[in-house]
Design an enzyme around this catalytic site. Structure first.
Site, PDB file in Angstrom:
ATOM      1  N   GLU A  64       0.849  -1.192   0.000  1.00 42.22           N
ATOM      2  CA  GLU A  64       0.000   0.000   0.000  1.00 42.22           C
ATOM      3  C   GLU A  64       0.884   1.241   0.000  1.00 42.22           C
ATOM      4  O   GLU A  64       1.898   1.291   0.680  1.00 42.22           O
ATOM      5  CB  GLU A  64      -0.908  -0.050   1.253  1.00 42.22           C
ATOM      6  CG  GLU A  64      -1.757   1.155   1.496  1.00 42.22           C
ATOM      7  CD  GLU A  64      -2.588   1.633   0.291  1.00 42.22           C
ATOM      8  OE1 GLU A  64      -3.291   0.814  -0.331  1.00 42.22           O
ATOM      9  OE2 GLU A  64      -2.519   2.830  -0.021  1.00 42.22           O
ATOM     10  N   ASP A 117      -6.626   2.407  -8.017  1.00 41.26           N
ATOM     11  CA  ASP A 117      -7.103   3.782  -8.215  1.00 41.26           C
ATOM     12  C   ASP A 117      -7.224   4.091  -9.703  1.00 41.26           C
ATOM     13  O   ASP A 117      -6.275   3.891 -10.458  1.00 41.26           O
ATOM     14  CB  ASP A 117      -6.128   4.773  -7.578  1.00 41.26           C
ATOM     15  CG  ASP A 117      -6.275   4.771  -6.071  1.00 41.26           C
ATOM     16  OD1 ASP A 117      -7.324   4.332  -5.582  1.00 41.26           O
ATOM     17  OD2 ASP A 117      -5.334   5.204  -5.402  1.00 41.26           O
ATOM     18  N   LYS A 121      -8.733  10.877 -15.496  1.00 40.72           N
ATOM     19  CA  LYS A 121      -8.393  11.813 -16.584  1.00 40.72           C
ATOM     20  C   LYS A 121      -7.209  11.317 -17.403  1.00 40.72           C
ATOM     21  O   LYS A 121      -6.279  10.715 -16.841  1.00 40.72           O
ATOM     22  CB  LYS A 121      -8.039  13.176 -15.990  1.00 40.72           C
ATOM     23  CG  LYS A 121      -9.223  13.853 -15.340  1.00 40.72           C
ATOM     24  CD  LYS A 121      -8.811  15.176 -14.736  1.00 40.72           C
ATOM     25  CE  LYS A 121      -9.988  15.755 -13.984  1.00 40.72           C
ATOM     26  NZ  LYS A 121      -9.593  16.737 -12.994  1.00 40.72           N
ATOM     27  N   ASP A 153     -14.392  -1.776 -10.986  1.00 39.98           N
ATOM     28  CA  ASP A 153     -15.746  -1.377 -11.401  1.00 39.98           C
ATOM     29  C   ASP A 153     -15.687  -0.318 -12.504  1.00 39.98           C
ATOM     30  O   ASP A 153     -16.733   0.186 -12.917  1.00 39.98           O
ATOM     31  CB  ASP A 153     -16.524  -0.825 -10.192  1.00 39.98           C
ATOM     32  CG  ASP A 153     -15.795   0.310  -9.504  1.00 39.98           C
ATOM     33  OD1 ASP A 153     -14.553   0.268  -9.437  1.00 39.98           O
ATOM     34  OD2 ASP A 153     -16.464   1.242  -9.014  1.00 39.98           O
TER      35      ASP A 153
END
Ligand SMILES: C[S@@+](CC[C@H](N)C(=O)[O-])C[C@H]1O[C@@H](n2cnc3c(N)ncnc32)[C@H](O)[C@@H]1O
Length: 219
Positions: A64, A117, A121, A153
């Protein structure tokens, strides 16, 4: 109390550009010889916390980039007395290869990349964790017959990621409607509770000498 952190951090910011020390498996787990399950982008680590409790036959490692989450997740693992679970701070987009440099061969059995993540854009596309080097490192480190599970997703991101894994000729792609693990991630639960779609794939690594078999399966 939940540790408060930024929702996203920029993996290209100077703070995240320091090379990590290579991971030393002997120091991390009680039995370092067990097969390793690697969850990249583990966030608060609740998925692995449950997995490690359910399955003592494997070691679980969560990577992480948001360090306070790593500290808190390791605290929870220690509180539960889990000796097969560890979280590490790592910018996996830039340094996965360096981080895994000392990993023994044939130990990495499963890699999970779950709801990475998105960086929606176009001008932020370079911040996305799954890139060619990332895929190459995973395939190189994965044991023969090891597996990579990818889910998200975000439809356009799913295609981008699947295409990168698909391009590696050592991998065979398998459709998955369901998460193959007995635990769902936090993000997965949230998305499914809203009734939104999740895009999933499993990729299996083939032994090099199995290339003939792979060609047959692909044709
Ligand atoms: C949307 S969250 C999903 C968390 C969890 N996998 C889940 O499914 O609930 C994505 C996680 O990946 C982490 N992440 C993003 N880029 C990363 C990078 N370059 N290296 C390591 N972790 C990263 C984020 O900090 C965040 O915790």
């Amino acid at each position: 109390m939940r540790v408060r952190v930024h929702q996203h951090v920029n993996p290209l910011a100077p703070f995240y550009r320091f090379e990590p020390q290579p991971f030393e498996i002997e120091r991390a787990f009680e039995n370092p010889k067990l097969p390793l399950f690697l969850d990249i982008g583990a966030a608060r680590g609740r998925f692995l916390l449950k997995m490690a409790q359910l399955d003592s036959s494997r070691n679980f490692l969560g990577l992480e980039i948001r360090e306070p989450l790593v500290v808190e997740a390791n605290r929870l693992a220690a509180e539960k007395g889990l000796t097969n679970l560890r979280y590490e701070f790592c910018n996996a987009m830039l340094f996965l290869d360096k981080f895994l440099e000392n990993l023994p061969a044939e130990i990495l059995q499963t890699v999970a990349v779950q709801f990475a993540d998105p960086w929606y854009k176009k001008r932020h596309a370079k911040r996305r964790m799954v890139n060619e080097n990332f895929v190459e490192t995973i395939v190189k480190r994965l044991k023969n017959a090891g597996e990579i599970f990818v889910q998200t997703d975000v439809d356009f991101l799913a295609e981008e990621m699947f295409e990168l894994f698909r391009a590696d000729e050592n991998l065979r792609e398998i459709e998955r409607d369901e998460n193959p693990f007995p635990v769902r991630t936090e993000r997965e639960t949230a998305v499914e509770e809203k009734g939104l779609p999740v895009y999933r794939k499993l990729f299996l690594k083939f032994k090099i000498q199995d290339s003939k078999l792979r060609r047959n399966l692909k044709s």
